[in-house]
Design a protein around this motif. Structure first.
Motif, short mmCIF file in Angstrom:
data_model
loop_
_atom_site.label_atom_id
_atom_site.label_comp_id
_atom_site.label_asym_id
_atom_site.label_seq_id
_atom_site.Cartn_x
_atom_site.Cartn_y
_atom_site.Cartn_z
N TRP A 155 0.92 -0.99 -0.07
CA TRP A 155 -0.28 -0.01 0.08
C TRP A 155 0.96 1.11 0.00
O TRP A 155 1.71 1.50 0.90
CB TRP A 155 -1.02 -0.10 1.18
CG TRP A 155 -1.66 1.30 1.20
CD1 TRP A 155 -1.53 2.21 1.92
CD2 TRP A 155 -2.87 1.42 0.42
NE1 TRP A 155 -2.43 3.18 1.50
CE2 TRP A 155 -3.31 2.94 0.57
CE3 TRP A 155 -3.48 0.76 -0.88
CZ2 TRP A 155 -4.50 3.36 0.00
CZ3 TRP A 155 -4.57 1.13 -1.48
CH2 TRP A 155 -5.03 2.54 -1.16
N CYS A 156 0.89 2.24 -1.03
CA CYS A 156 1.54 3.28 -1.11
C CYS A 156 0.82 4.56 -0.44
O CYS A 156 -0.25 4.92 -0.75
CB CYS A 156 1.66 3.69 -2.56
SG CYS A 156 2.72 5.19 -2.85
N VAL A 195 -2.61 0.46 -4.41
CA VAL A 195 -1.92 -0.97 -4.33
C VAL A 195 -0.77 -0.77 -5.36
O VAL A 195 -0.86 -0.54 -6.47
CB VAL A 195 -2.81 -2.13 -4.50
CG1 VAL A 195 -2.24 -3.31 -4.66
CG2 VAL A 195 -3.77 -1.97 -3.40
N GLU A 196 0.46 -1.21 -4.91
CA GLU A 196 1.49 -1.52 -5.87
C GLU A 196 2.15 -2.48 -5.90
O GLU A 196 2.03 -3.69 -4.85
CB GLU A 196 2.55 -0.32 -5.81
CG GLU A 196 1.99 0.95 -5.89
CD GLU A 196 3.02 2.10 -5.49
OE1 GLU A 196 2.86 3.46 -6.01
OE2 GLU A 196 3.91 1.89 -4.73
N VAL A 221 5.74 3.08 1.47
CA VAL A 221 4.70 1.69 1.25
C VAL A 221 4.75 1.07 2.64
O VAL A 221 5.69 1.12 3.45
CB VAL A 221 5.37 0.92 0.19
CG1 VAL A 221 5.15 1.58 -1.17
CG2 VAL A 221 6.59 0.29 0.58
N LEU A 222 3.62 0.27 2.75
CA LEU A 222 3.41 -0.65 3.91
C LEU A 222 3.29 -2.26 3.11
O LEU A 222 2.65 -2.21 2.23
CB LEU A 222 2.06 -0.32 4.43
CG LEU A 222 1.83 1.06 5.36
CD1 LEU A 222 0.43 1.28 5.61
CD2 LEU A 222 2.86 1.13 6.51
N GLY A 223 3.92 -3.09 3.81
CA GLY A 223 3.83 -4.30 3.30
C GLY A 223 5.25 -4.90 3.41
O GLY A 223 5.90 -4.45 4.15
N ASP A 240 -5.59 -7.63 0.92
CA ASP A 240 -4.89 -7.28 2.32
C ASP A 240 -4.28 -5.78 2.09
O ASP A 240 -4.13 -4.96 3.03
CB ASP A 240 -3.88 -8.07 2.63
CG ASP A 240 -4.67 -9.79 3.08
OD1 ASP A 240 -5.88 -9.46 3.19
OD2 ASP A 240 -3.85 -10.46 3.07
N ALA A 241 -3.58 -5.52 1.12
CA ALA A 241 -2.98 -4.39 0.84
C ALA A 241 -3.63 -2.97 0.72
O ALA A 241 -3.75 -2.10 1.64
CB ALA A 241 -2.11 -4.23 -0.45
#
Length: 67
Positions: A12-13, A19-20, A31-33, A40-41
């Motif tokens: 997740w940006c 979403v990336e 970003v998260l992940g 989920d992202a």
């Protein structure tokens, strides 16, 4: 496939609010992940909020504020 061998990873940006994947990912600071699915992202910020609330509650219990 990702380097981890798990297949596509999603992020997740926080900069672009989207979403990336590895193919178009922004720098790590944005970003998260990784997440195992696009869904989920997409829910990353909700997951972060829920975890923070749980950790805050645990901190209060540990500090004795719940007694």
């Amino acid at each position: 496939m990702s380097d981890s061998g798990r297949g596509t990873e999603y992020y997740w940006c926080t900069r672009h609010h989207r979403v990336e994947t590895q193919a178009d990912i922004c720098p790590a600071m944005y970003v998260l992940g990784p997440f195992g699915s696009k869904s989920d992202a997409e829910n990353a910020l909700q997951s972060v909020q829920e975890r923070n609330e749980a950790w805050d509650e645990e901190d209060r219990r540990w500090a004795g504020e719940e007694r």
